[in-house]
Design a protein around this motif. Structure first.
Motif, short mmCIF file in Angstrom:
data_model
loop_
_atom_site.label_atom_id
_atom_site.label_comp_id
_atom_site.label_asym_id
_atom_site.label_seq_id
_atom_site.Cartn_x
_atom_site.Cartn_y
_atom_site.Cartn_z
N LYS A 5 0.87 -1.17 0.00
CA LYS A 5 0.00 0.00 0.00
C LYS A 5 0.92 1.22 0.00
O LYS A 5 1.62 1.49 0.96
N TRP A 6 0.92 1.94 -1.11
CA TRP A 6 1.79 3.09 -1.28
C TRP A 6 1.21 4.29 -0.53
O TRP A 6 0.00 4.48 -0.47
N SER A 7 2.07 5.12 0.04
CA SER A 7 1.61 6.30 0.76
C SER A 7 1.26 7.45 -0.19
O SER A 7 0.59 8.39 0.20
N ALA A 8 1.71 7.34 -1.44
CA ALA A 8 1.41 8.35 -2.46
C ALA A 8 1.69 7.73 -3.82
O ALA A 8 2.18 6.60 -3.91
N PHE A 9 1.40 8.45 -4.88
CA PHE A 9 1.71 7.98 -6.22
C PHE A 9 3.10 8.47 -6.60
O PHE A 9 3.33 9.66 -6.73
N TYR A 10 4.04 7.55 -6.72
CA TYR A 10 5.43 7.87 -7.07
C TYR A 10 5.64 7.49 -8.53
O TYR A 10 5.75 6.31 -8.86
N GLY A 60 -5.38 3.66 -8.51
CA GLY A 60 -5.97 4.46 -7.46
C GLY A 60 -7.36 3.98 -7.11
O GLY A 60 -8.10 3.49 -7.95
N ASN A 61 -7.68 4.08 -5.85
CA ASN A 61 -9.00 3.76 -5.34
C ASN A 61 -9.54 5.06 -4.76
O ASN A 61 -9.04 5.54 -3.75
N TYR A 62 -10.55 5.61 -5.38
CA TYR A 62 -11.00 6.95 -5.04
C TYR A 62 -12.36 6.92 -4.34
O TYR A 62 -13.27 6.22 -4.77
N ALA A 68 -6.83 9.23 -1.85
CA ALA A 68 -6.76 8.11 -2.79
C ALA A 68 -5.83 7.03 -2.23
O ALA A 68 -4.83 7.34 -1.59
N GLU A 69 -6.17 5.78 -2.48
CA GLU A 69 -5.34 4.66 -2.04
C GLU A 69 -4.72 3.99 -3.26
O GLU A 69 -5.40 3.76 -4.26
N PHE A 70 -3.42 3.70 -3.17
CA PHE A 70 -2.70 3.06 -4.25
C PHE A 70 -2.09 1.76 -3.73
O PHE A 70 -1.27 1.79 -2.80
N THR A 71 -2.50 0.63 -4.29
CA THR A 71 -1.96 -0.66 -3.88
C THR A 71 -1.47 -1.44 -5.09
O THR A 71 -1.96 -1.26 -6.20
N SER A 72 -0.49 -2.29 -4.85
CA SER A 72 0.07 -3.15 -5.90
C SER A 72 0.26 -4.55 -5.34
O SER A 72 0.83 -4.71 -4.26
#
Length: 115
Positions: A5-10, A60-62, A68-72
């Motif tokens: 779970k990323w803290s931001a979009f890098y 992104g999950n908005y 927004a949440e970014f997961t991989s």
């Protein structure tokens, strides 16, 4: 398999993980608490090395009025965990390595089957 779970979009990182055919080395640093009868006495450093093949790219999950949440999600092809410079677990699926506390578990299984 794992998930980040990323803290931001890098954007530079997302460019590296976007190729599903390219392995990405990861390093996670943390600490492990050491306890005795009196409570927490010390911390030991823990380092985890992972070689991952990413399966999903975070779009992104908005949600309304929320960050927004970014997961991989990824598949792991190599995993090594060290606590206080001692190897606890090492798994390498491609090189057929499985060691726990420095002992070759696969070698022991092969030896037992050969007897």
């Amino acid at each position: 398999e794992g998930e980040i779970k990323w803290s931001a979009f890098y954007d530079d990182t997302m460019g590296r993980i976007s190729n599903p055919f390219s392995a990405v080395p990861l390093q996670v640093r943390s600490s492990v608490g050491v306890y005795d009868a009196r409570g927490r006495m010390n911390d030991k450093p823990m380092v985890t090395y992972i070689t991952a093949l990413f399966k999903s790219i975070p779009g992104g999950n908005y949600k309304h009025l929320a960050d927004a949440e970014f997961t991989s999600k990824f598949s792991c092809v190599y995993f090594k965990q060290m606590v206080d410079s001692q190897v606890v677990v090492e798994l390498d699926w491609l090189a057929n390595i499985f060691a726990v506390n420095g002992r070759d578990v696969l070698g022991q299984i092969r030896d037992n089957l050969g007897q």
